[in-house]
Design an enzyme around this catalytic site. Sequence first.
Site, mmCIF file in Angstrom:
data_model
loop_
_atom_site.group_PDB
_atom_site.id
_atom_site.type_symbol
_atom_site.label_atom_id
_atom_site.label_comp_id
_atom_site.label_asym_id
_atom_site.label_seq_id
_atom_site.Cartn_x
_atom_site.Cartn_y
_atom_site.Cartn_z
ATOM 1 N N SER A 191 0.836 -1.188 0.000
ATOM 2 C CA SER A 191 0.000 0.000 0.000
ATOM 3 C C SER A 191 0.878 1.249 0.000
ATOM 4 O O SER A 191 1.678 1.431 -0.916
ATOM 5 C CB SER A 191 -0.948 -0.051 1.206
ATOM 6 O OG SER A 191 -1.955 0.915 1.097
ATOM 7 N N GLU A 312 -9.573 -5.306 -3.772
ATOM 8 C CA GLU A 312 -8.933 -4.287 -2.943
ATOM 9 C C GLU A 312 -9.966 -3.391 -2.251
ATOM 10 O O GLU A 312 -9.882 -3.116 -1.054
ATOM 11 C CB GLU A 312 -8.018 -3.402 -3.805
ATOM 12 C CG GLU A 312 -6.893 -4.108 -4.511
ATOM 13 C CD GLU A 312 -5.616 -4.167 -3.689
ATOM 14 O OE1 GLU A 312 -5.623 -3.695 -2.542
ATOM 15 O OE2 GLU A 312 -4.612 -4.695 -4.209
ATOM 16 N N HIS A 406 -8.022 -5.464 0.293
ATOM 17 C CA HIS A 406 -6.739 -4.788 0.496
ATOM 18 C C HIS A 406 -6.103 -5.265 1.800
ATOM 19 O O HIS A 406 -6.766 -5.374 2.835
ATOM 20 C CB HIS A 406 -6.998 -3.283 0.559
ATOM 21 C CG HIS A 406 -5.787 -2.428 0.555
ATOM 22 N ND1 HIS A 406 -4.977 -2.271 -0.537
ATOM 23 C CD2 HIS A 406 -5.243 -1.636 1.518
ATOM 24 C CE1 HIS A 406 -4.002 -1.426 -0.260
ATOM 25 N NE2 HIS A 406 -4.135 -1.035 0.989
#
Length: 577
Positions: A191, A312, A406
């Site tokens: 990320s 995600e 995610h």
Amino acid sequence: MTADPMGPVVRTPHGAVRGRRERGVAVFRGIPYAAPPVGPRRFRPPEPPEPWDGVRDAAEFGPTAPKPPYSEAFAQYLSDPSIPGDDCLNLNVWTPDPAPGAKLPVLVWLHGGALTRGSSAVPVYDGRTFARDGVVFVSVNYRLGIEGYGLFPDAPPNPGLRDQLAALRWVHQTIAAFGGDPDRITLCGQSAGAISAGVLLASPHADDLIRRAVLQSGPPEVFERDKVRRMVRRMAARLKIPATAAAFAAVDPELLLRTQAEVGRLSSPVLGGPAFGIVVDGDLVPRDPLQALIDGDTARGVDLLMGWTRDEYRLWLVPGGLLEHIDRLGAVAVAGAMARCHASHEIPRGYRALRPDAGAAEIVGQMVTDHILRIPLHRLADARPATSHLYEFAWPSLRPDLRACHALELGFVFDSGDIPESQKLAGEGAPHELGEEMHGAWVRFVTTGDPGWESWNPTHPVRVFGDGPAHTAHGPHDAEYALWTTTPSTRPPRTSVPRAPGAELASAMRRLRRSVGARRRREPGAGSREPGAGSRDNRGRPVRGSAPPASVRSRRCSPAPPGSSRRSGGRPRCARR
């Protein structure tokens, strides 16, 4: 290394440290790589730490950077320990053999958290499994939020990124003493950590420090400077101070964290909005990093492992019930996503044709994911096919509605799925063999540059983990990519489509943000999403202060989830925000 009955001792450039033997590997925690960023060093580039005499104990994690806690909605899925103290620019080393001359491969880990949260002390990031398998693992703390990524007229930009570069230089200079090979360093992040890794990969200042890189759910990117300035100015307006580093340095740290959390509440990967991010600065970041890597200006020959999770967006929308809310908003949400992605009307139509049974949230979520993540990584692989390997994580969480969201892959990459902190996101009973598959691929890549499947080529091979046995799919997202390349965002809408031009799409984006904010205000416990009773800041003290004015209270909503440090320019308009 020096033999010591209390634990292995290694000498660093600033003094000796004593680690511990734990489950067959040596661990050194909380080693300073830079001086505490306090007093005159606040908002400034990192400086070397003061040398120390004797042997410094390195048994415990060092202080974490100042940060607000996650909201209740996200805290049920994500762990983020806070350790008080000023000396937050520290790192940790796990090694199977802390002896010069071992020349083992090295993995340097940059945590995610939207550049506002996270730390190296998150239990999921335990480096023991990598050390167990012959890799020297290093995890890094760096400055976050306004302290690390505020943009001021009286201070250099990107101090948090400069922290990461200082840590990388420390590793290159020192890691041989811990058994590592300074010429075999892999920089890895997830990320916001992946975004940072990609930017450093493109920086001329790190060109000789990185042999390989892993980008998990984050492309190399920078923010538009005005987007970061808006975040700083909104904080300054709430605090009633000038938008300067000198003025911010005089504010009580507790109030600063509280104000940062409040101002950032409506920013997210789906909704956009002001946020903290890396900016082009003419020095460490001389130009858009994605374009620099595509053009081949830097990091020539560096091996790349890049990828994403299949769903995600679910972590950005499921907490707080936003998934259902966006489904109910329907066309307004889709119009907002079009504005967010600068997309023509044909693009959401194409997604609808590919997913005829999907609700608005899935259409919006996958559009935004492709726009901010998959398309940039696809472009980077196209530019560097021989040295790029791509993956997709597809295993659905056992927690309701999250699917392959995610950050879910982290417990499998670290082979730490059996600890409670991994189970918060994955649920109990995650398949151990999946962790062995993914972790093994990462170890192979760090060691050899080959994770075990074919490199990028015209067939677009993507290794899929978690959808049955690990296998290679060819072009699994090519149909979506084609929508963005064959219907460019700069093309005006067709006259036969009764849709609004760009100004009305921007209005739809604003209506979507207001609608989400209104929903969050109505949620039970919304008043406790901001640090309050029972919350503590990074120094371990209760968060105090009077209640915010009504104009602030009326806009409460959950803070941005991890990965929301998104996105900026330097790409074709179909991939700009």
